[in-house]
Structures are given as C-alpha cells and as structure tokens.
Design a protein around this motif. Sequence first.
Motif, mmCIF file in Angstrom:
data_model
loop_
_atom_site.group_PDB
_atom_site.id
_atom_site.type_symbol
_atom_site.label_atom_id
_atom_site.label_comp_id
_atom_site.label_asym_id
_atom_site.label_seq_id
_atom_site.Cartn_x
_atom_site.Cartn_y
_atom_site.Cartn_z
ATOM 1 N N PHE A 81 0.710 -1.279 0.051
ATOM 2 C CA PHE A 81 0.092 -0.201 0.038
ATOM 3 C C PHE A 81 0.887 1.156 0.173
ATOM 4 O O PHE A 81 1.995 1.256 0.414
ATOM 5 C CB PHE A 81 -0.923 -0.021 1.059
ATOM 6 N N ASN A 83 0.202 3.814 1.751
ATOM 7 C CA ASN A 83 0.329 4.391 3.135
ATOM 8 C C ASN A 83 0.959 3.388 3.991
ATOM 9 O O ASN A 83 0.892 3.360 5.233
ATOM 10 C CB ASN A 83 -0.874 4.973 3.636
ATOM 11 N N ALA A 85 0.615 0.742 5.776
ATOM 12 C CA ALA A 85 -0.613 0.145 6.471
ATOM 13 C C ALA A 85 0.262 -1.138 6.982
ATOM 14 O O ALA A 85 -0.392 -2.325 7.220
ATOM 15 C CB ALA A 85 -1.494 -0.527 5.405
ATOM 16 N N LEU A 86 1.420 -1.025 7.801
ATOM 17 C CA LEU A 86 1.872 -1.949 8.708
ATOM 18 C C LEU A 86 0.762 -2.096 9.810
ATOM 19 O O LEU A 86 0.314 -0.861 10.405
ATOM 20 C CB LEU A 86 3.250 -1.890 9.468
ATOM 21 N N PHE A 87 0.349 -3.329 10.530
ATOM 22 C CA PHE A 87 -0.287 -3.333 11.583
ATOM 23 C C PHE A 87 0.173 -2.815 12.748
ATOM 24 O O PHE A 87 1.247 -3.142 13.118
ATOM 25 C CB PHE A 87 -0.824 -4.802 11.809
ATOM 26 N N PRO A 88 -0.167 -1.575 13.339
ATOM 27 C CA PRO A 88 0.685 -0.874 14.312
ATOM 28 C C PRO A 88 0.549 -1.401 15.548
ATOM 29 O O PRO A 88 1.607 -1.371 16.274
ATOM 30 C CB PRO A 88 -0.039 0.589 14.385
ATOM 31 N N HIS A 89 -0.259 -2.382 15.931
ATOM 32 C CA HIS A 89 -0.295 -3.091 17.222
ATOM 33 C C HIS A 89 0.658 -4.538 17.111
ATOM 34 O O HIS A 89 0.617 -5.153 18.148
ATOM 35 C CB HIS A 89 -1.680 -3.463 17.603
ATOM 36 N N LEU A 90 1.166 -4.780 15.886
ATOM 37 C CA LEU A 90 2.002 -6.015 15.785
ATOM 38 C C LEU A 90 3.297 -5.502 15.594
ATOM 39 O O LEU A 90 3.670 -4.577 14.906
ATOM 40 C CB LEU A 90 1.568 -7.143 14.868
ATOM 41 N N ASP A 91 4.247 -6.321 15.953
ATOM 42 C CA ASP A 91 5.573 -6.020 15.659
ATOM 43 C C ASP A 91 5.871 -6.658 14.222
ATOM 44 O O ASP A 91 5.418 -7.224 13.724
ATOM 45 C CB ASP A 91 6.646 -6.761 16.717
ATOM 46 N N ARG A 146 6.076 -8.544 4.093
ATOM 47 C CA ARG A 146 4.932 -9.167 4.428
ATOM 48 C C ARG A 146 3.950 -9.663 3.193
ATOM 49 O O ARG A 146 3.326 -10.807 3.272
ATOM 50 C CB ARG A 146 4.047 -7.861 5.261
ATOM 51 N N THR B 177 -7.655 0.847 5.406
ATOM 52 C CA THR B 177 -6.577 -0.308 4.833
ATOM 53 C C THR B 177 -6.230 -1.112 5.661
ATOM 54 O O THR B 177 -5.650 -2.140 4.888
ATOM 55 C CB THR B 177 -5.480 1.049 4.503
ATOM 56 N N TYR B 178 -6.040 -1.025 6.937
ATOM 57 C CA TYR B 178 -5.428 -2.175 7.697
ATOM 58 C C TYR B 178 -6.200 -3.272 7.337
ATOM 59 O O TYR B 178 -5.713 -4.331 7.100
ATOM 60 C CB TYR B 178 -5.670 -1.801 9.218
ATOM 61 N N LEU B 185 -3.545 -10.446 2.498
ATOM 62 C CA LEU B 185 -2.646 -11.435 2.968
ATOM 63 C C LEU B 185 -3.415 -12.813 2.954
ATOM 64 O O LEU B 185 -2.603 -13.449 3.727
ATOM 65 C CB LEU B 185 -1.941 -10.732 4.190
ATOM 66 N N ILE B 196 -6.904 -7.538 13.500
ATOM 67 C CA ILE B 196 -6.460 -6.130 13.333
ATOM 68 C C ILE B 196 -7.350 -5.128 13.898
ATOM 69 O O ILE B 196 -6.714 -4.421 14.672
ATOM 70 C CB ILE B 196 -6.337 -6.044 11.788
ATOM 71 N N LEU B 200 -7.134 -2.493 17.628
ATOM 72 C CA LEU B 200 -6.822 -1.004 17.536
ATOM 73 C C LEU B 200 -7.955 -0.066 17.935
ATOM 74 O O LEU B 200 -7.726 1.121 18.000
ATOM 75 C CB LEU B 200 -6.702 -0.601 15.999
ATOM 76 N N ARG B 286 -0.972 -5.437 26.222
ATOM 77 C CA ARG B 286 -1.084 -5.706 24.877
ATOM 78 C C ARG B 286 -1.936 -6.949 24.383
ATOM 79 O O ARG B 286 -1.136 -7.980 25.023
ATOM 80 C CB ARG B 286 0.558 -5.602 24.319
#
Lengths: 361, 550
Positions: A81, A83, A85-91, A146, B177-178, B185, B196, B200, B286
Amino acid sequence: MPDVEMKDITMRWGNVIAAEDVNLKIQDGEYVTILGPSGCGKTTLVRIIAGILKQTKGGVYIDGKNMADVPTEERDIGYVFQNIALFPHLDVMENVSYGPRVRDVKKPEWERISHKYLELVKLLDKMKMFPSELCGGEQQKVSLARALSTGARLLLLDEPLSALDARVRVDLRYELRRLVKSLGLTTLHVTHDQEEAMSVSDRIVLMRSGRIVESDTPETMYMRPKSIFAAYFIGETNLLEGSIKKTDAAATTVELRDGTLIEVATTDFREGDPVVISVRPEYVYPAVAGIHAIVSSVTFVGTHFRIVAVADSDDKVEFDVPATVEREYNKGDDVNLTIDKRSAIVYARTPGELGEATKLE
Amino acid sequence: MKRTERLVNFVSGRKFRKSWYAFIIAFFLIFVILPTVYVLTYTYTQWNAIQSNVLDNKETVDMILGAIAASFEIAAIVTIIDFVVGLPMAWMLVRKKFRGKNLLDTLIDMPLAVPTAALGFSSAIFWAATPSAMNAPPFALGAITSPMLLIILLHIVFSYPYMVRSLAAILEQIDETYEIAGQTLGASKLTAVRTITLPLFRAGLVTGIILCFSRSLSETGGTMIALSTMANSAGFNTGPTLIGTWKKLSGSNPELIPQLAFVSILLIIIALVLLVILKLVVMKVRLPMGKIWPTPEKILSRGLVPKMKDGFTVLFLAFFILIPSFFIFSFVATSSAAVGDWGPFLNSLGYSFAIAAIVTVIDLALGIPLALYISRNPSKKISHSLDILVNVPLIVPTAALGFSLGQFWTDQSLIPSVPTLLIILAHVAFTYPLVVRNVTGAMEEIDPSYEETARTLGAKPIQGFRRVLYPMIKSSILAGSIMAFTRSLGETGATQAVVSDVVTAPVYIVQLVNTNQYYLAGLACIILIIVSYAAMLLLRYLTRRKQGAL
C-alpha cells in the motif's frame, strides 16, 4: 504461474468514470508499471484486480480464471500500500508472519518463512520492533516482506514509494526490481512518477482519464512516444507549433508561426498539414544560426544550467548547457538554437488540442 | 473603541490570565471534585457512627451489599450486552452503505432524547407484569417478573446509544486500509476484523464502557419508576435507589445519615477503582494476536451469516430499544383519561427548566476555559491529571455524588443551604464534565498552528479564541451544552440525594407513579419527551449545518 488479464473493465462512481473499457494483459513474470497523473484511475485498476473494488463492467482473469466470485483473500496476491499500512499493534515479525498464519501454516514453518523474507529485505535484526520504531524506508521494506510471505506469485504495488523521502525512494526502486526479478514474480506497479516507472519496469502502461493511452517498453516510450501526451508526460519536451512546408523522401520541413523553417526526419504528413514538433531539451543546442530566441530565465541545476528561452514564433524552448561552458547566458540574451533532426517527432495538431494534451489533471 | 482595546489588553495581560486560570482550576477543584468525593472523609470522621449504625447491624449491611452488588452486576451485564449488540451496529453505520442509513442513524439517538424517568415508565409498561390497576395496553408484553431483569432491559435502552456512538466514533478513525491489507494477505473478513481492527479499537472501547457502565450505575429515576410500576418488585434495590429512599426518610430520621454515607462511599470507591483499572490497565495490556482459526472464520465471513448478523442488529434496535422507549404513547392513547391537577407538574417543569438553564450557563462559562487550559497546557502532566479528574464526576453514581455534595455544603456551612442552590451545585458537578470533555475533544483535533498563525498576525489570545478557535469548536460547545441541559433536566438521583423535598419534573413523575396516578405520569412523560426531543432536533440541525459548511 500467473498472468493477469483485464477485459473491458469499466468503473463508475455515480457520474464519475474512473476507468473505461480498459483492456490489459500482463504476461507471467513481467514487471508492468501503470503510469499516469493523479486521478487517472490507475489505483482503481489495481484495486479491482485485488478485489478490493468491484468493477461496474468487465472481467478480471488471473491465470485464465475469472475472478468475479473470488474474494480478495482467495486471489493469492501480494499487495503493497501507498500508506504502508503495517499493523501498528503488531511487531515486525508478527506483521510478516500474518499471511502464513491466517492460512493455517503451523509455527515452525511460518517462522521459517518470515525469517526468509525479512532476510531478503535485510531487516532480520529488527524483527522485534514495532512499525512506529522504524523509518519510512524500513517500514515499506517490511510491508514488502509481508506481501511476499504469503507466497503469492502476483505482486500489486500501489504507489509503494510515494510516501518516502527522495533519496530512499531511489534506493528502494532498484531494490524492488532486484527482489521481484530474483523471485520471478509477475508485478503490477502503480505510480505517477515517470522516472520511477522508467527505471523499474519491463513495460509502461500510460493512463489518462480512465483510459490507457499507450503501452510500450520504457525506451520506446521515451524515444518514440506515439502521442503528444506521452511525450509531454514522460520526460520533458519542447513543443513547437507549425505546419508542413515541404516533404519528400529525404526530409520534412516545418514552418513555425514566425516563418522559421525547421528540417526534421521525413514524415507521412502532406504539405500544409498543421503539426507540432516535440523535441526533448537534451536535443536542443545553441548554434550560430537556426531558431532565434530570447533567454527568459537561467537556472543553475548543479550538473548544468537549464535555460528557458522564447522563440520568435512564441514557442517556449528549454535547453541545457554544461556548467563548464565558456559562454555566460543572461536573461534577455539573444540565442540561436538548432535541434537534432532524428530525435524530433512530429505530431498532427488539431486546434486547441495542445492545451488539452498537456493538461495533467 | 479605546475602552474595548484597553479591556482586551487587560485580559490579555499575563497577570490577568494567570489569576483567571487559577480561579477556574480552583472552581473545578472546590465546587466539582471536592464535594463529589467529600463523603469519603466520613470513613475517618464519622467512623464510629458508621460502625454502630451500619456495620454492627447485619441486616443493614446485607441490604446495602445486596443493593450495591445488584448495581454493579446490572452495570456489567448491560455493558457487555451493549458491546455485543452495539459493535455490529456501529460497524453498519460506519463501514456500510445502504439505503435508510440516515434514518437508522437518527433512530439510534432517539432514546437519548427521552429522560430516563420517562424511559423507565415506558419500558416497564411494555416489559413487566404490571398491577391490574394500571390497565396496561393488551399488546404490552407484560412478561417480566424479575426486577433485576427488568432493570437490565431498561438500562440497555438508554446506554445502548452511548456505546454505539463511542464505537462508531473510533471506528471512523481507524484506517480501513489495515483491514484490507489483512484480506490481501489471505485473512477472511472476520479474521481481519478480529486480529487487526478490534485490537486497534481499545480507546473507543474504554470510552464506551466507561459511559455505559457509569450511566447504568448512576441511573436512579428510571429505575425507581420501573420498580414501582412493576407488579411485585419485592424490595429490590440498587445502590442509587437505596440512597433515594433513605434520603427521603432521613428528613425525619437523622439516624440514616451513616447508612447513606456508607452506601455512597462504597459506590464512589468501587466506581473510581474501576475507572483506574479501565484507564490505566486496559490501555497498557498488549493483546497477543492469539489463535487463528482460518476455516471456521472463513465460513462465518461469507454467505448467510453476515446477513443474519445485520438483520439481528436492526431487530434488536427495534424490539429492545425503540419499542420500549416509546411504548408510553400507546399506553396513554389506550388509557381512559383521568382528570388531574396540572399545576404542580407545570410548576415542577418550569423549575426543572430554570435549573437546567442556570446549570448550563455555569458549565459553559467555567467549563470552556478549563477545556482550553487542559488542551493547550504545555505541561503534559498537569493536563493529564486534570483530564483524569474531569472523569471522576462522570463515573461516580449521581445519587452518591448528590449525597456527598449535600453533606459537604451543609457540614462546611460556607454557603447558606438553600435547596435550589444545592441542587444547582449538584447538577453543575455532574454536567460540568460533559462540557469540558466535549470541548477538550474538539480542541485536541485542532492544530495549534491556527492560533499561532493568528498570534503572528497580531491577535491577542482572546481575539484569537473568538475569531479563530470559537468558530471551529462551536458545534462541540453546542453538543456539550445540550448534553448538559438534557442531563440536568432528566436527573432524579442527584436531586433526591442532595435535598429530599424539592420537586423537579422527573421527581414529580416518580411521585405520580408511586401514588398510582399512571395516566398523569404517562402524560407528564410525554410532555418531557417532546420538550427534550425538540432540544435534540435543534442540536442535530445546528451540527449538521456546520458539517455542510465545512
């Protein structure tokens, strides 16, 4: 091994047409770039291929199979993408392993896969970090890893580099092509940056207002564009308006609006036809005679000076002179210019068309 | 011209601004926070009385603990149900496009326009088995005989809109988008949402939970009415109704003060502990990605299941929220008219309006400056702690708040204990945070560079506020003031707990129901509904116009 075919794709939002009768075939293993000004419908096309948008009309075929009833998650694609769009809550590791895990791949295997692709983008050492702790370039590399980790053979890149800094953008460009080619993926890359398009792709598809204008290799597209729009949008060019004065087997002579005569390689036009000559700045040279013009601005660009002059015919002409050249150019100077005959291209000119052709939005 | 200039210069001066803000913060602490939690000092100063009157009396302790346990159980169950049915509704409103969406959007807010006293009466007639004297319409359900279940159903009605609104607000901010990325995927819709979007989502979830939980915990008027409407409520009490009942008796029996204090203390402490847990713990935990079940989740993502989910969501809204809210109309229409004396009701209605108006003006005058101070304070620590303090009166049950505040002002005798003044102070205490939170929320969305630009152009801070900020936060100020106004208008618990013998409109309706004057109570409810609904429409009209202008 996937090839992609779009047949008569039309996309409408109410009265707005985002794509109209688009036909495009991408061969297996080919790297194709869709290039066009913003709002031309290019992102709409990849989103239709991915199944994120549903087209109003027409069909998408991946590997010859109609995708009409196949949801996004079953199309077997990798999507990067704009922007990021990496999932912010996952490493990083969790982001990259997301694809295999939602496909029910078991633990040692998804770990192996994620390691492999993180290694490939050289970010294995950052796998425990969160997206917010990485810089833009690294984020987009993780996002690429990813997308690849799903094992998809078709990669869709939606303006993947436009959110990044200029320098990172250029570096990542080569990295992208190297990776994609070494993995043998079929790739569709969307961008509005013509330089990016030329340096990564096997073939460029130029779009404008929802339609495909031209499609060819980067070299041909640059050297012999078939339309004024392509000439103007890809690279820089000077457009000189005039009409055919004389044409024969050896050469064609064009008369500019002030009567200046310019000789170019022979064309099929007939005497009196209204035409436009397109000639790139690098094929315009200062000379003792030729097109007479007055310098209107001089800009130092580093490797050279970019000089803009206005010819007696009212056409604007840009050309470059090396920074080391003896003569100094100043605003208001008289110059005489010649052009490289073989590199100039002549297009038919219809009244008002020039403004239309060079309008970018 | 000269004089206004001098005034602008004066109020822009460092000294004036410093003392103005000091005043605002002092007001907030002394008039809002301190009275709210004052009763907690009784654990120290009045421990002997509490010991002898309450703790030594097993029956009283059992009664108190039973009522408080019921309150928290009800609030917890209501919040969970609200979340389960509110999430799909929020989803539909934000992510889906369909015909009639605007209508649905309006319907959700309808119960907010109905004062809880009216809601309590209306839902009880619909759900509960009612005494035959009442003559409930034949198509009323009349099935619920458990007081607890009835109260749960009632609390869902008025807390549901809060949950849907807070979830929708945060959902709107989560980039779609997320979720799409998750699907590209290979995740099915449900898997993508679960792994996801939901994680959030926490901030909105916490707001929604706090709002629903505290609303359910606080609610007094509707609960009392519902309990006295049903045929046999068998001495069932929640914490707030217990306070209401005892406060009434305490006029003749001052022995009840320690018991009242004890209930209030318990309610306040447990509510505050929950607030801290929610605010600090939930936001820091978390969530691991957890297990993924690709095949079952894929089956649930497609075909009939999502359609059934949406259908159920809409049915729930209709059957559990809207019909109980407005059943009162059919009750009044089918009842035989009774002649009554409208004088007292109109008086109480006028009184309620006057109180609500004064309260709203105070909230605005002193709430907006505090919101500005919180949102533009360079010290994160100060604004953060003020922000947490602002939530305190919101989560403390209003009956406990009212009792505590009444005790504070009468114990300290700093002000004459005029009932009206006490009621105004009590209503300010629990509506003030509504204005502050609305305006703070809007201010945080606004880039400070607008004000900075105004300053570089030579505007004094007060001019910058009036010309630049005010137009941008106008709709939030309006939303906050209408919320404050309707909350004050509909409040029963705090009013009863602060002074026992003043009659506001909702208190009057409670009295009508208690004396079996059902028809008059119904009509009074309808008048209250119409008045509040008019206020609500005004809000929607004004905010919508604002959106159009943007």
